[in-house]
Design a protein around this motif. Structure first.
Motif, short mmCIF file in Angstrom:
data_model
loop_
_atom_site.label_atom_id
_atom_site.label_comp_id
_atom_site.label_asym_id
_atom_site.label_seq_id
_atom_site.Cartn_x
_atom_site.Cartn_y
_atom_site.Cartn_z
N VAL A 249 0.82 -1.22 0.00
CA VAL A 249 0.00 0.00 0.00
C VAL A 249 0.86 1.27 0.00
O VAL A 249 0.94 1.99 -1.00
CB VAL A 249 -0.99 0.01 1.19
CG1 VAL A 249 -1.69 1.35 1.30
CG2 VAL A 249 -2.01 -1.11 1.01
N PHE B 198 1.99 12.08 11.96
CA PHE B 198 2.80 11.86 13.17
C PHE B 198 3.08 13.21 13.85
O PHE B 198 2.92 13.34 15.07
CB PHE B 198 4.14 11.20 12.81
CG PHE B 198 4.08 9.69 12.63
CD1 PHE B 198 3.80 8.86 13.70
CD2 PHE B 198 4.31 9.12 11.39
CE1 PHE B 198 3.77 7.47 13.55
CE2 PHE B 198 4.27 7.74 11.21
CZ PHE B 198 4.00 6.92 12.30
N SER C 256 -1.87 0.34 8.90
CA SER C 256 -3.04 -0.08 9.68
C SER C 256 -4.29 -0.19 8.81
O SER C 256 -4.44 0.57 7.84
CB SER C 256 -3.31 0.94 10.80
OG SER C 256 -2.16 1.09 11.59
C1 XBP Z 1 4.80 1.28 5.23
C2 XBP Z 1 4.92 1.53 6.66
C3 XBP Z 1 3.78 1.99 7.49
C4 XBP Z 1 3.34 3.43 7.41
C5 XBP Z 1 2.58 3.82 8.65
O1 XBP Z 1 3.92 0.19 5.03
O2 XBP Z 1 5.97 1.28 7.23
O3 XBP Z 1 4.21 1.79 8.78
O4 XBP Z 1 4.48 4.29 7.32
O5 XBP Z 1 1.48 3.04 8.90
P1 XBP Z 1 3.68 -0.56 3.59
P2 XBP Z 1 0.97 2.81 10.42
O6 XBP Z 1 4.64 0.02 2.59
O7 XBP Z 1 3.93 -2.02 3.89
O8 XBP Z 1 2.25 -0.31 3.20
O9 XBP Z 1 1.29 4.06 11.19
O10 XBP Z 1 -0.51 2.59 10.29
O11 XBP Z 1 1.68 1.61 10.98
#
Ligand code: XBP
Ligand code: MG
Length: 269
Positions: free
Chosen positions: A10, A25, A124
């Motif tokens: 994603v 954040f 998430s």
């Molecule tokens: C990338 C990430 C995520 C987002 C934050 O995920 O490391 O942690 O930065 O999401 P991916 P949350 O490329 O696998 O989609 O704060 O919801 O954890």
């Protein structure tokens, strides 16, 4: 071996999400009265830690010279992350993101051709709901046969667990699928699960090491062959990307190095 499913990461893959994550954040820190601010340079380093809560834990640990977090700090991490998710989903719901080139076209072509779709992400669940809702006007389950997100596995990328989870939900072996990822930890997770993996680097991952990827390409639309008539329909672009993915998958399943499709920046040996 027939290609039966495409598994999408994603963040950074469906859309350039990380600047919205970073802003969310920082808003959560401000809300909590904390003097912390993650600038682009700091966030680039912090992205090596996948998962927002894990990133916060690492950051707080680094302020405390690496010592383990206390129960109070764990409560703070949970509260900050809930607040961050709320800011992030509000921004996405308000139309703050658009899909990366070729994503919508490929999803459309795959659905027309009966190729199954899935998501394997560290982000998430609510973030996935917001992005798919904003981009497609539906729930993730309306578009994807399997959605594995966030805390549904204990160990996040670069561990392969999320890909094992999504393959189990699809009831497919890895050699019937391809993964699309934007970062080194994501490519590592997918390839360690045995998946042929297309890497489409994003803003924050352009300098990552993609040597494990089956194919490295700026974005998915580059996989669609160019045509003399500069105007192509979304359907044509989607069919072109899907044809290229089938070719890459077929060569990968025969253990052959993929011949570079048009627009590929480089290809793993
Ligand atoms: C990338 C990430 C995520 C987002 C934050 O995920 O490391 O942690 O930065 O999401 P991916 P949350 O490329 O696998 O989609 O704060 O919801 O954890
Ligand atoms: Mg990603």
């Amino acid at each position: 071996m027939t290609l039966e499913a495409i598994i999408f990461d994603v963040d950074g893959t469906l859309a350039e999400t990380e600047e919205l994550h970073r802003a969310a954040f920082n808003e959560a820190f401000t809300d909590a009265g904390l003097p912390w601010h993650w600038d682009v340079k700091a966030y680039r380093d912090l992205l090596r830690v996948t998962g927002g809560k894990e990133r916060l834990r690492y950051f707080i640990g680094s302020l405390r010279e690496g010592r383990a977090t206390t129960p109070d700090e764990e409560a703070l991490i949970g509260a900050l992350h809930r607040r961050k998710t709320s800011h992030y989903t509000d921004a996405v719901d308000a139309g703050g993101l658009s899909l990366r080139p070729g994503v919508r076209a490929l999803i459309g072509a795959a659905r027309r051709d009966g190729i199954r779709l899935a998501i394997a992400t560290t982000t998430s669940g609510p973030n996935v709901e917001s992005l798919i809702g904003a981009a497609f006007g539906c729930r993730p389950a309306d578009l994807f046969d399997a959605v594995a997100a966030g805390d549904c596995v204990k160990v996040k990328k670069p561990a392969p667990d999320i890909y094992h989870e999504v393959l189990a939900r699809l009831r497919l072996p890895a050699d019937r699928c391809v993964a699309i990822e934007d970062s080194e930890p994501g490519v590592r997770a997918a390839t360690d699960a045995g998946l042929a993996t297309i890497a489409t680097p994003s803003l924050y991952s352009a300098d990552d090491d993609f040597t494990r990827a089956t194919c490295l390409v700026d974005h998915l639309e580059r996989l669609a062959p160019p045509c003399a008539n500069a105007i192509r329909s979304t359907e044509e672009i989607g069919s072109g990307i899907l044809r290229a993915l089938r070719g890459l998958h077929a060569r990968a399943s025969r253990g052959m190095a993929p011949s570079p499709p048009l627009g590929c920046s480089s290809v793993a040996p």
